[in-house]
Design a protein around this motif. Structure first.
Motif, PDB file in Angstrom:
ATOM      1  N   VAL A   1       0.855  -1.099   0.072  1.00 36.63           N
ATOM      2  CA  VAL A   1       0.034   0.164   0.015  1.00 36.63           C
ATOM      3  C   VAL A   1       0.999   1.163   0.054  1.00 36.63           C
ATOM      4  CG1 VAL A   1      -1.572   1.306   1.400  1.00 36.63           C
ATOM      5  CG2 VAL A   1      -1.786  -1.142   1.197  1.00 36.63           C
ATOM      6  N   GLY A   2       0.557   1.899  -0.925  1.00 35.79           N
ATOM      7  CA  GLY A   2       1.370   3.239  -1.093  1.00 35.79           C
ATOM      8  C   GLY A   2       2.817   3.256  -1.434  1.00 35.79           C
ATOM      9  N   LYS A   3       3.159   2.114  -1.884  1.00 35.33           N
ATOM     10  CA  LYS A   3       4.678   1.980  -2.331  1.00 35.33           C
ATOM     11  C   LYS A   3       4.561   1.453  -3.677  1.00 35.33           C
ATOM     12  CE  LYS A   3       6.158   3.423   1.835  1.00 35.33           C
ATOM     13  NZ  LYS A   3       6.803   4.620   1.925  1.00 35.33           N
ATOM     14  N   GLU A   4       4.652   2.178  -4.612  1.00 31.18           N
ATOM     15  CA  GLU A   4       4.276   1.774  -6.241  1.00 31.18           C
ATOM     16  C   GLU A   4       5.787   1.723  -6.476  1.00 31.18           C
ATOM     17  OE1 GLU A   4       1.747   0.232  -7.106  1.00 31.18           O
ATOM     18  OE2 GLU A   4       0.610   0.579  -5.454  1.00 31.18           O
ATOM     19  N   GLY A   5       6.120   1.016  -7.470  1.00 29.28           N
ATOM     20  CA  GLY A   5       7.427   1.207  -8.346  1.00 29.28           C
ATOM     21  C   GLY A   5       8.607   0.848  -7.473  1.00 29.28           C
ATOM     22  N   ASP A   6       9.615   1.411  -7.503  1.00 30.04           N
ATOM     23  CA  ASP A   6      10.822   1.293  -6.977  1.00 30.04           C
ATOM     24  C   ASP A   6      10.694   1.195  -5.096  1.00 30.04           C
ATOM     25  OD1 ASP A   6      11.967   1.153  -9.206  1.00 30.04           O
ATOM     26  OD2 ASP A   6      12.964   2.967  -9.224  1.00 30.04           O
ATOM     27  N   ALA A   7       9.752   1.897  -4.803  1.00 29.69           N
ATOM     28  CA  ALA A   7       9.429   2.150  -3.414  1.00 29.69           C
ATOM     29  C   ALA A   7       8.729   0.809  -2.760  1.00 29.69           C
ATOM     30  CB  ALA A   7       8.560   3.114  -3.098  1.00 29.69           C
ATOM     31  N   GLY A   8       8.630   0.057  -3.676  1.00 28.47           N
ATOM     32  CA  GLY A   8       8.015  -1.452  -3.055  1.00 28.47           C
ATOM     33  C   GLY A   8       8.812  -2.325  -3.144  1.00 28.47           C
ATOM     34  N   ASP A   9      10.119  -2.448  -3.827  1.00 32.20           N
ATOM     35  CA  ASP A   9      11.239  -3.253  -3.995  1.00 32.20           C
ATOM     36  C   ASP A   9      11.684  -3.724  -2.583  1.00 32.20           C
ATOM     37  OD1 ASP A   9      10.906  -4.082  -6.721  1.00 32.20           O
ATOM     38  OD2 ASP A   9      11.917  -2.058  -7.360  1.00 32.20           O
ATOM     39  N   PRO A  10      12.085  -2.831  -1.785  1.00 25.56           N
ATOM     40  CA  PRO A  10      12.774  -3.214  -0.296  1.00 25.56           C
ATOM     41  C   PRO A  10      11.688  -4.090   0.298  1.00 25.56           C
ATOM     42  CG  PRO A  10      13.302  -0.955  -1.023  1.00 25.56           C
ATOM     43  CD  PRO A  10      12.219  -1.359  -1.994  1.00 25.56           C
ATOM     44  N   TYR A  11      10.462  -3.573   0.445  1.00 26.71           N
ATOM     45  CA  TYR A  11       9.627  -4.680   1.198  1.00 26.71           C
ATOM     46  C   TYR A  11       9.531  -5.939   0.469  1.00 26.71           C
ATOM     47  CZ  TYR A  11       8.336  -0.195   3.212  1.00 26.71           C
ATOM     48  OH  TYR A  11       8.454   1.188   3.754  1.00 26.71           O
ATOM     49  N   ASN A  12       9.363  -6.115  -0.857  1.00 30.09           N
ATOM     50  CA  ASN A  12       9.374  -7.346  -1.543  1.00 30.09           C
ATOM     51  C   ASN A  12      10.881  -8.049  -1.058  1.00 30.09           C
ATOM     52  OD1 ASN A  12       8.456  -9.370  -3.310  1.00 30.09           O
ATOM     53  ND2 ASN A  12      10.075  -8.862  -4.574  1.00 30.09           N
ATOM     54  N   GLU A  13      11.963  -7.496  -0.914  1.00 28.81           N
ATOM     55  CA  GLU A  13      13.143  -8.275  -0.661  1.00 28.81           C
ATOM     56  C   GLU A  13      12.970  -8.572   0.730  1.00 28.81           C
ATOM     57  OE1 GLU A  13      17.984  -7.639  -0.457  1.00 28.81           O
ATOM     58  OE2 GLU A  13      16.753  -6.114  -1.825  1.00 28.81           O
ATOM     59  N   GLU A  14      12.728  -7.748   1.592  1.00 28.82           N
ATOM     60  CA  GLU A  14      12.498  -8.168   3.005  1.00 28.82           C
ATOM     61  C   GLU A  14      11.548  -9.412   3.170  1.00 28.82           C
ATOM     62  OE1 GLU A  14      11.836  -5.975   7.394  1.00 28.82           O
ATOM     63  OE2 GLU A  14      10.891  -5.000   5.642  1.00 28.82           O
ATOM     64  N   LEU A  15      10.529  -9.478   2.568  1.00 27.21           N
ATOM     65  CA  LEU A  15       9.461 -10.778   2.724  1.00 27.21           C
ATOM     66  C   LEU A  15      10.531 -11.913   2.096  1.00 27.21           C
ATOM     67  CD1 LEU A  15       6.089  -9.682   1.903  1.00 27.21           C
ATOM     68  CD2 LEU A  15       7.083  -9.866   4.250  1.00 27.21           C
ATOM     69  N   ASN A  16      11.063 -11.605   1.030  1.00 25.45           N
ATOM     70  CA  ASN A  16      11.787 -13.077   0.407  1.00 25.45           C
ATOM     71  C   ASN A  16      12.820 -13.375   1.232  1.00 25.45           C
ATOM     72  OD1 ASN A  16      10.073 -13.096  -1.806  1.00 25.45           O
ATOM     73  ND2 ASN A  16      11.362 -11.871  -3.283  1.00 25.45           N
ATOM     74  N   ARG A  17      13.727 -12.480   1.711  1.00 25.43           N
ATOM     75  CA  ARG A  17      14.723 -12.890   2.488  1.00 25.43           C
ATOM     76  C   ARG A  17      14.373 -13.632   3.817  1.00 25.43           C
ATOM     77  NH1 ARG A  17      19.966 -11.719   1.428  1.00 25.43           N
ATOM     78  NH2 ARG A  17      20.324 -10.101  -0.309  1.00 25.43           N
ATOM     79  N   ALA A  18      13.256 -13.213   4.483  1.00 17.17           N
ATOM     80  CA  ALA A  18      12.622 -13.608   5.754  1.00 17.17           C
ATOM     81  C   ALA A  18      12.193 -15.095   5.366  1.00 17.17           C
ATOM     82  CB  ALA A  18      11.645 -12.694   6.057  1.00 17.17           C
ATOM     83  N   PHE A  19      11.357 -15.305   4.282  1.00 13.86           N
ATOM     84  CA  PHE A  19      11.102 -16.593   3.947  1.00 13.86           C
ATOM     85  C   PHE A  19      12.289 -17.596   3.730  1.00 13.86           C
ATOM     86  CE2 PHE A  19      10.684 -18.662  -0.420  1.00 13.86           C
ATOM     87  CZ  PHE A  19       9.878 -19.992  -0.001  1.00 13.86           C
ATOM     88  N   TYR A  20      13.242 -16.941   2.885  1.00 10.29           N
ATOM     89  CA  TYR A  20      14.461 -17.928   2.595  1.00 10.29           C
ATOM     90  C   TYR A  20      15.181 -18.146   3.855  1.00 10.29           C
ATOM     91  CZ  TYR A  20      19.043 -19.181   0.842  1.00 10.29           C
ATOM     92  OH  TYR A  20      20.196 -20.030   0.608  1.00 10.29           O
ATOM     93  N   ASP A  21      15.402 -17.419   4.832  1.00 14.77           N
ATOM     94  CA  ASP A  21      16.036 -17.679   5.938  1.00 14.77           C
ATOM     95  C   ASP A  21      15.373 -18.683   6.770  1.00 14.77           C
ATOM     96  OD1 ASP A  21      18.143 -15.978   5.289  1.00 14.77           O
ATOM     97  OD2 ASP A  21      17.402 -14.320   6.424  1.00 14.77           O
TER      98      ASP A  21
END
Length: 685
Positions: free
Chosen positions: A302-322
């Protein structure tokens, strides 16, 4: 495809008497070798044949010791080729064909048989093959030592690239375990083992199992997943693996139900996400490697379109991976799948996931995108009713970028969802049928070229989960054929003939797709080149006399269907349609408008809407051509066109709007709509 039924005598290779003697000898005198004795015979039968194509059934009987995993090879005598196969995997090409067992039919006891079938292409002759070889040993009715090591048995993959390749082709079982309100809440029956067996028998090698967990998850701080939910998911996973289907599970609609609030409620969202994956990882940590995990579906914030959303996507992916990697068991090297932001294939969405995967230095990680086509084409808006150059370029660019970013650098790609947006088996076409077929064929071809695994989005619109039958067998034939080969087409799948007009020659352009054009057929009758049609380069012209014959009494609608056949793939159907200009009548409504319409055999291509000053009218104010289903909804059998509430709400009060309905037959019909307060009226021009 309309194959002619062929009662061709079965060709049996291997003498039963010889095999019986060999079996008796083995029983009396015992084994003379530590290796298993092998022997076999094959029944081969062509059950349907048409010019350029055929269907065959094959039964292989094991005369030797029990087999666990088998491969049957043969050579083509006349250049035939397998185009699609069921109940076995086709794993060879060229003059050699090879059928390899699946897990569910890998075992053949002594004296038992395994059967499979296939469609094939041929030209010249269609002589039965000889020299069948089971696991490398000739099927001649005798038994002896093997000449090759049998295939099959437990499957292991050395890296993600190998495992992802083995998942192709794949399908989603959508709108079921991901449905809100329960597994059957969105109109599908509960998943059964028979459903999974059907997918396997139809040639699929894996399923994507979307799962929405939120409704079955308790409150903070534990966020406990209900045991009945976990065990139901485990039951479906078990069925899939037992039937030799890989399966990928995820967090699905959770992505927009609560995960998207990560920027605004960071700690609580992360705690819930981590708790869910901790429980899922623990429950499945000892499962075999045929089970894979996908972080979440179509991540958005929410409210984080484009480049602003990428860090949140990475945070979820890293947490999932770990979490998964740290949970022990087989999760230490299980295939993990990471989505791009919105599963989008724009370069700026691919790059952050590529950088993250590089940093992990883990060869059991894959990337995933989704692709539903160039958006204006996929929903029929903005003047894109056909699969034209811009739509083709969008697909080519998306897949090229994805390949160059991931696949070319050793990171496999899963196209986790693909189809046409809003495609359904009921209701009118959102995208014209033949144009949709061209898009499907091109997508599968490019995916094969780039070594992507594709997971079609099937929410019940393709396979009827109640009857376990394809809702549109021809559509599935085209889809399944494209797993291994191309199919040809022409510039349009309909030839429109005005009912009262003079019929003339009609020309279309062949889309050969690298294949040879083999002619036109009307049912089982081949049309005659030079008499019924002509071919000049890629221009195919159907003669007026032929069209007149095919149109018959020229009743409104489709009068006949002919087939353009090519050297491989599934024939292209061309419908001969008689029509007159549609007639629309006056109407009155409140929040929407239902226009009585005599379609007279024609179908709407697109809808255009303007105010008197020439400006655009409707929800898509940036274009005069409004979106199908949002601004126009035809009912061809019921004889109406609905102007939906979304369109009525978007137009200005008291200002007349001229709607122009453009039809595929070439006619355009104007209609005036005016909204006044709580009333909307429509007037035919």
């Amino acid at each position: 495809m309309s194959p002619t039924t062929v009662h061709r005598r079965r060709r049996r290779l291997g003498a039963i008497a010889t095999a019986a003697v060999a079996a008796m000898t083995a029983g009396l005198f015992g084994a003379v070798s530590a290796q298993a004795a092998q022997g076999c015979e094959v029944d081969y039968e062509v059950t349907g044949e048409w010019p350029g194509g055929f269907i065959a059934d094959v039964q292989v009987t094991n005369l030797g010791d029990p087999v666990d995993g088998w491969s049957l090879e043969w050579d083509w005598p006349d250049g035939q080729r397998v185009t699609s196969m069921w109940n076995a995997k086709h794993t060879a090409s060229g003059e050699t064909a090879e059928a390899e067992s699946y897990g569910y039919n890998a075992k053949i006891a002594t004296g038992d048989s395994a059967s499979f079938g296939f469609t094939g292409s041929w030209s010249g002759e269609n002589t039965d093959p000889t020299g069948f070889r089971l696991n490398g040993r000739l099927c001649d009715g005798t038994t002896g030592e093997p000449t090759e090591t049998p295939t099959g048995g437990p499957q292991e993959w050395d890296n993600a690239t190998e495992q992802v390749a083995a998942m192709e082709p794949s399908t989603n079982i959508g709108n079921t375990l991901d449905a809100l309100g329960g597994e059957t809440a969105w109109g599908n029956p509960m998943i059964t083992e028979e459903l999974l067996q059907t997918y396997k028998a139809e040639g699929y090698n894996s399923i994507r199992l979307p799962v929405t967990w939120d409704e079955f998850t308790g409150p903070a701080p534990d966020y406990t997943i209900a045991p009945e939910r976990m065990e139901r998911v485990a039951q479906v996973v078990d069925w899939a693996l037992e039937n030799d289907l890989q399966v990928m599970i995820n967090l699905h609609h959770d992505s927009w139900m609560w995960l998207d609030e990560l920027p605004n409620d960071h700690d609580n969202v992360m705690a819930k996400f981590e708790a869910m994956w901790t429980q899922i990882a623990e429950r499945f940590k000892d499962y075999p490697d045929g089970l894979s995990f996908e972080s979440n579906n179509e991540p958005q914030f929410v409210g984080k379109e484009g480049d602003a959303g990428d860090p949140y996507n990475e945070e979820l992916n890293r947490a999932f991976y770990d979490i998964v990697r740290g949970s022990g068991g087989n999760n230490a090297d299980r295939l993990l799948v990471l989505p791009t932001l919105n599963t989008n294939a724009a370069q700026e969405r691919l790059d952050p996931v590529k950088a993250m995967i590089d940093s992990l230095d883990d060869d059991m990680v894959a990337a995933t995108i989704h692709y539903y086509g160039f958006w204006p084409f996929s929903v029929n808006v903005a003047g894109f009713p056909t699969y034209e150059a811009q739509s083709q370029a969008d697909l080519a660019g998306s897949f090229q970028r994805t390949h160059d970013t991931f696949t070319a650098n050793g990171i496999p790609v899963i196209v986790g969802e693909w189809a046409i947006l809003n495609y359904g088996y009921t209701g009118p076409e959102v995208v014209e049928y033949g144009e949709m077929l061209k898009f499907f064929e091109d997508l599968q071809f490019q995916a094969r070229q780039y070594h992507f695994t594709t997971m079609i989005w099937d929410a019940g619109q393709f396979l009827n989960r109640n009857t376990l039958q394809w809702r549109d067998q021809y559509l599935f034939d085209r889809i399944s054929s494209s797993w291994t080969t191309r199919s040809g087409s022409t510039s349009f799948d309909r030839i429109y003939l005005e009912k009262a007009g003079t019929i003339g020659d009609v020309s279309q352009t062949l889309n050969r797709n690298g294949l040879e054009f083999e002619g036109l057929w009307d049912g089982d009758a081949q049309l005659v080149e030079g008499t019924d049609y002509t071919l000049s380069g890629d221009t195919l012209t159907v003669k007026a006399a032929t069209l007149t014959r095919l149109a018959g009494d020229r009743a409104y609608g489709t009068n006949a269907t002919i087939e353009a056949r090519f050297s491989a793939g599934v024939p292209w159907r061309i419908n001969i349609v008689s029509f007159d200009q549609p007639v629309l009548s006056d109407a009155t409504g409140t929040t929407s408008l239902v226009i009585p319409t005599q379609f007279k055999g024609d179908h709407i291509e697109q809808m255009e809407a303007h105010y008197a000053d020439g400006s655009n009218a409707g929800p898509a104010s940036w274009t005069p051509y409004q979106e199908s289903n949002v601004s126009w909804l035809p009912n061809y059998s019921g004889g109406t066109i609905t102007v939906p509430e979304a369109f009525v709400n978007a137009i200005r009060d008291g200002e007349p709007v001229t709607i122009t309905y453009h039809f595929w037959g070439g006619d355009s019909v104007d209609y005036t709509v005016v909204k006044n307060g709580g009333t909307v009226t429509g007037t035919a021009s």
